[in-house]
Design a protein around this motif. Structure first.
Motif, PDB file in Angstrom:
ATOM      1  N   ASP A   1      -9.543  11.845  -2.816  1.00 20.67           N
ATOM      2  CA  ASP A   1      -9.171  11.134  -3.947  1.00 20.67           C
ATOM      3  C   ASP A   1      -8.921   9.672  -3.332  1.00 20.67           C
ATOM      4  N   VAL A   2      -9.118   8.455  -3.627  1.00 21.13           N
ATOM      5  CA  VAL A   2      -9.396   7.397  -2.881  1.00 21.13           C
ATOM      6  C   VAL A   2      -8.102   6.021  -3.318  1.00 21.13           C
TER       7      VAL A   2
ATOM      8  N   MET B   1       0.927  -0.892  -0.417  1.00 27.01           N
ATOM      9  CA  MET B   1      -0.580   0.186  -0.204  1.00 27.01           C
ATOM     10  C   MET B   1       1.546   0.702  -0.118  1.00 27.01           C
ATOM     11  N   TYR B   2       2.133   1.313   0.831  1.00 25.87           N
ATOM     12  CA  TYR B   2       2.857   2.654   0.591  1.00 25.87           C
ATOM     13  C   TYR B   2       3.528   2.800  -0.933  1.00 25.87           C
ATOM     14  N   ALA B   3       3.626   1.222  -1.428  1.00 27.47           N
ATOM     15  CA  ALA B   3       4.363   1.697  -3.208  1.00 27.47           C
ATOM     16  C   ALA B   3       3.480   2.904  -3.456  1.00 27.47           C
ATOM     17  N   LYS B   4       2.369   2.395  -3.497  1.00 24.85           N
ATOM     18  CA  LYS B   4       1.317   2.916  -4.253  1.00 24.85           C
ATOM     19  C   LYS B   4       0.395   3.917  -3.933  1.00 24.85           C
TER      20      LYS B   4
ATOM     21  N   VAL C   1      -7.571  16.026   0.452  1.00 24.09           N
ATOM     22  CA  VAL C   1      -7.002  14.360   0.966  1.00 24.09           C
ATOM     23  C   VAL C   1      -7.490  13.051   0.026  1.00 24.09           C
ATOM     24  N   LEU C   2      -6.711  12.352   0.672  1.00 20.01           N
ATOM     25  CA  LEU C   2      -6.255  11.142   0.391  1.00 20.01           C
ATOM     26  C   LEU C   2      -7.228  10.257   1.321  1.00 20.01           C
ATOM     27  N   LEU C   3      -8.351   9.542   1.294  1.00 23.49           N
ATOM     28  CA  LEU C   3      -9.356   8.546   1.682  1.00 23.49           C
ATOM     29  C   LEU C   3      -8.719   7.288   1.499  1.00 23.49           C
ATOM     30  N   VAL C   4      -9.255   6.517   2.924  1.00 26.44           N
ATOM     31  CA  VAL C   4      -8.484   5.887   2.291  1.00 26.44           C
ATOM     32  C   VAL C   4      -9.315   4.548   3.367  1.00 26.44           C
TER      33      VAL C   4
ATOM     34  N   ASP D   1       3.167   6.325  -5.373  1.00 21.49           N
ATOM     35  CA  ASP D   1       2.850   6.527  -6.964  1.00 21.49           C
ATOM     36  C   ASP D   1       1.511   7.209  -7.545  1.00 21.49           C
ATOM     37  N   ILE D   2       0.870   7.011  -6.469  1.00 21.68           N
ATOM     38  CA  ILE D   2      -0.057   8.410  -6.382  1.00 21.68           C
ATOM     39  C   ILE D   2       0.089   9.557  -6.088  1.00 21.68           C
ATOM     40  N   VAL D   3       1.565   9.919  -5.035  1.00 18.34           N
ATOM     41  CA  VAL D   3       1.437  11.330  -4.723  1.00 18.34           C
ATOM     42  C   VAL D   3       2.787  12.108  -5.626  1.00 18.34           C
ATOM     43  N   PHE D   4       3.685  11.102  -6.210  1.00 13.34           N
ATOM     44  CA  PHE D   4       4.432  10.779  -7.627  1.00 13.34           C
ATOM     45  C   PHE D   4       3.360  11.798  -8.865  1.00 13.34           C
TER      46      PHE D   4
END
Length: 127
Positions: free
Chosen positions: A120-121, A1-4, A91-94, A7-10
């Motif tokens: 975003d999700v 999940m950290y890698a994803k 915000v990022l919803l998780v 990727d999203i932040v990038f």
């Protein structure tokens, strides 16, 4: 999940906060933990992003949504969250699993009404 997450932040840029989908008190007592909080532990340790576990509450203990069809889910989750006034731009919803997206959609609506600019999700799995 950290890698994803990286990727999203990038691709999308930084977020002001991550907001995990809150559980009702009843569900939290049944499980003994919030599985989404557990998924966020590595992101919390390895990044400087605020993981906001306090600004949103689940105010309605819903039935297990996994047993309901789309219309029943939407009806059951309606008005299930409350949020403090927020000034986050992004915000990022998780959540752990997204089936129809009803819970995350309702959470996003609540946050937008509370002043958040956009949501975003990120989920671990899609059912």
């Amino acid at each position: 999940m950290y890698a994803k997450y990286l990727d999203i932040v990038f691709e999308q840029g930084d977020y002001d906060a991550i907001i995990p989908l809150p559980l009702s008190r009843q569900r939290l007592q049944e499980r003994g933990y919030n599985q989404t909080h557990e998924l966020l532990r590595i992101i919390d340790k390895k990044s400087n992003i605020l993981i906001d576990k306090n600004s949103v509450k689940r105010t309605k203990a819903t039935r297990a949504l996994s047993t309901l069809d789309l219309q029943e889910r939407q009806s059951e989750i309606k008005n299930a969250f409350s949020a403090k006034p927020l000034s986050y731009k992004r915000v990022l919803l998780v959540d752990d699993v997204m089936t129809t997206g009803s819970s995350l959609n309702e959470l996003a609506k609540t946050l937008l009404k509370a002043g958040v600019g956009s949501c975003d999700v990120l989920t671990l799995a899609r059912a």
